[in-house]
Design a protein around this motif. Structure first.
Motif, short mmCIF file in Angstrom:
data_model
loop_
_atom_site.label_atom_id
_atom_site.label_comp_id
_atom_site.label_asym_id
_atom_site.label_seq_id
_atom_site.Cartn_x
_atom_site.Cartn_y
_atom_site.Cartn_z
N TYR A 40 33.25 28.64 34.56
CA TYR A 40 32.05 29.14 35.22
C TYR A 40 32.38 29.94 36.48
N VAL A 41 33.18 29.35 37.39
CA VAL A 41 33.51 30.05 38.64
C VAL A 41 34.39 31.27 38.36
N SER A 42 35.22 31.18 37.34
CA SER A 42 36.06 32.33 36.98
C SER A 42 35.21 33.50 36.50
N LEU A 43 34.20 33.22 35.70
CA LEU A 43 33.31 34.27 35.19
C LEU A 43 32.46 34.87 36.31
N ILE A 44 32.03 34.03 37.24
CA ILE A 44 31.25 34.54 38.38
C ILE A 44 32.11 35.47 39.22
N ASN A 45 33.37 35.10 39.40
CA ASN A 45 34.29 35.94 40.16
C ASN A 45 34.52 37.27 39.45
N ALA A 46 34.69 37.20 38.13
CA ALA A 46 34.88 38.43 37.35
C ALA A 46 33.63 39.30 37.40
N LEU A 47 32.46 38.66 37.42
CA LEU A 47 31.19 39.40 37.50
C LEU A 47 31.10 40.20 38.80
N TYR A 48 31.62 39.62 39.87
CA TYR A 48 31.64 40.33 41.16
C TYR A 48 32.40 41.65 41.03
N TYR A 49 33.59 41.60 40.43
CA TYR A 49 34.38 42.81 40.29
C TYR A 49 33.73 43.82 39.36
N LEU A 50 32.95 43.34 38.41
CA LEU A 50 32.27 44.25 37.50
C LEU A 50 31.10 44.93 38.19
N LEU A 51 30.24 44.16 38.82
CA LEU A 51 29.04 44.71 39.45
C LEU A 51 29.37 45.54 40.68
N CYS A 52 30.38 45.12 41.43
CA CYS A 52 30.70 45.77 42.70
C CYS A 52 31.95 46.65 42.61
N ARG A 53 32.30 47.07 41.41
CA ARG A 53 33.57 47.78 41.23
C ARG A 53 33.67 49.04 42.08
N ARG A 54 32.54 49.65 42.43
CA ARG A 54 32.58 50.83 43.30
C ARG A 54 31.94 50.55 44.66
N HIS A 55 31.77 49.27 44.96
CA HIS A 55 31.18 48.91 46.25
C HIS A 55 31.67 47.53 46.66
N LEU A 56 32.98 47.33 46.59
CA LEU A 56 33.56 46.02 46.90
C LEU A 56 33.33 45.66 48.37
N VAL A 57 32.83 44.48 48.60
CA VAL A 57 32.59 44.05 49.98
C VAL A 57 33.79 43.29 50.53
N TRP A 58 34.63 42.78 49.66
CA TRP A 58 35.90 42.21 50.06
C TRP A 58 36.93 42.48 48.97
N GLU A 59 38.16 42.59 49.38
CA GLU A 59 39.23 42.88 48.42
C GLU A 59 40.57 42.43 49.01
N PHE A 60 41.43 41.93 48.15
CA PHE A 60 42.78 41.57 48.58
C PHE A 60 43.58 42.83 48.81
N ILE A 61 44.26 42.89 49.94
CA ILE A 61 45.06 44.07 50.29
C ILE A 61 46.32 44.08 49.43
N PRO A 62 46.53 45.14 48.66
CA PRO A 62 47.60 45.15 47.65
C PRO A 62 48.94 45.69 48.10
N ASN A 63 49.20 45.74 49.40
CA ASN A 63 50.49 46.27 49.87
C ASN A 63 51.67 45.54 49.24
N GLY A 64 52.43 46.25 48.44
CA GLY A 64 53.61 45.66 47.83
C GLY A 64 53.34 44.83 46.60
N VAL A 65 52.05 44.69 46.22
CA VAL A 65 51.68 43.90 45.06
C VAL A 65 50.72 44.70 44.21
N ASN A 66 50.80 44.53 42.91
CA ASN A 66 49.84 45.16 42.01
C ASN A 66 48.48 44.51 42.23
N TRP A 67 47.50 45.30 42.72
CA TRP A 67 46.21 44.71 43.09
C TRP A 67 45.45 44.18 41.88
#
Length: 203
Positions: A40-67
């Protein structure tokens, strides 16, 4: 190059810490009991990336890592394991449950504030640690509620999702069938990462 290595190591420490806590507390034994909550929580998290894919309000900084790898690890492993540990040690009495919720909310918010200061996560569009704290309250409360009242939990998740969409002005577009694969394209090209890298250049 050195900065990228530091960021990569910090991400690894964060992920391994969650896995280690799950093992040391013996929470992994409760996976058969709480796997639905984890999904359930995994799907909700995935839904965030789907709905907000062009308007992310938070994101992990990918310096040196594949984001993309970071997103997958946090969506499939880290967040579900945090919820697993939380649920597996839930007290029985109402008062103890309240104290337990407050403790988890406080610790989670403090950890996020710390990793934000360590440049592992970036906020945008008005998001801050206060909203992250509210998100943790929702995550813990809804995941606990999902055990006995899954329909109610899903309904509340829907309501809060709609609220956040309007609160942070997330642009939504109705896609026709010919654009079915657009979300996959957006995984690699979206305005937030462009904005992120631009900011990092001028820091």
């Amino acid at each position: 190059m050195r900065r990228k290595r530091i960021i990569r190591n910090r991400h690894c420490v964060l992920v391994l810490s969650v896995i280690l806590i799950t093992i040391l507390k013996g929470s992994w034994r409760e996976i058969p009991k709480y796997y639905k909550n984890m999904v359930y929580v995994s799907l909700i998290n995935a839904l965030y990336y789907l709905l907000c894919r062009r308007h992310l309000v938070w994101e992990f900084i990918p310096n040196g890592v594949n984001w993309l790898a970071i997103r997958i690890v946090h969506t499939v492993i880290v967040t579900p394991l945090i919820v697993l540990v939380f649920l597996s040690k839930m007290p029985n009495t109402l008062f103890k449950q309240f104290i337990y919720f407050v403790r988890w909310f406080t610790i989670s918010s403090a950890v996020e504030y710390f990793i934000h200061k360590k440049h592992l996560i970036l906020y945008a569009h008005g998001w801050n640690v206060f909203w992250s704290g509210i998100l943790y309250v929702k995550m813990f409360l809804y995941s606990h509620l999902f055990t006995k009242r899954p329909i109610l939990s899903l309904f509340l998740s829907l309501c809060s999702t709609v609220y956040f969409i309007f609160k942070f002005k997330v642009p939504l577009k109705i896609m026709h069938f010919s654009r079915f694969f657009q979300p996959l394209v957006d995984l690699y090209y979206h305005t937030f990462l462009d904005e992120l890298f631009t900011r990092k250049k001028f820091l």
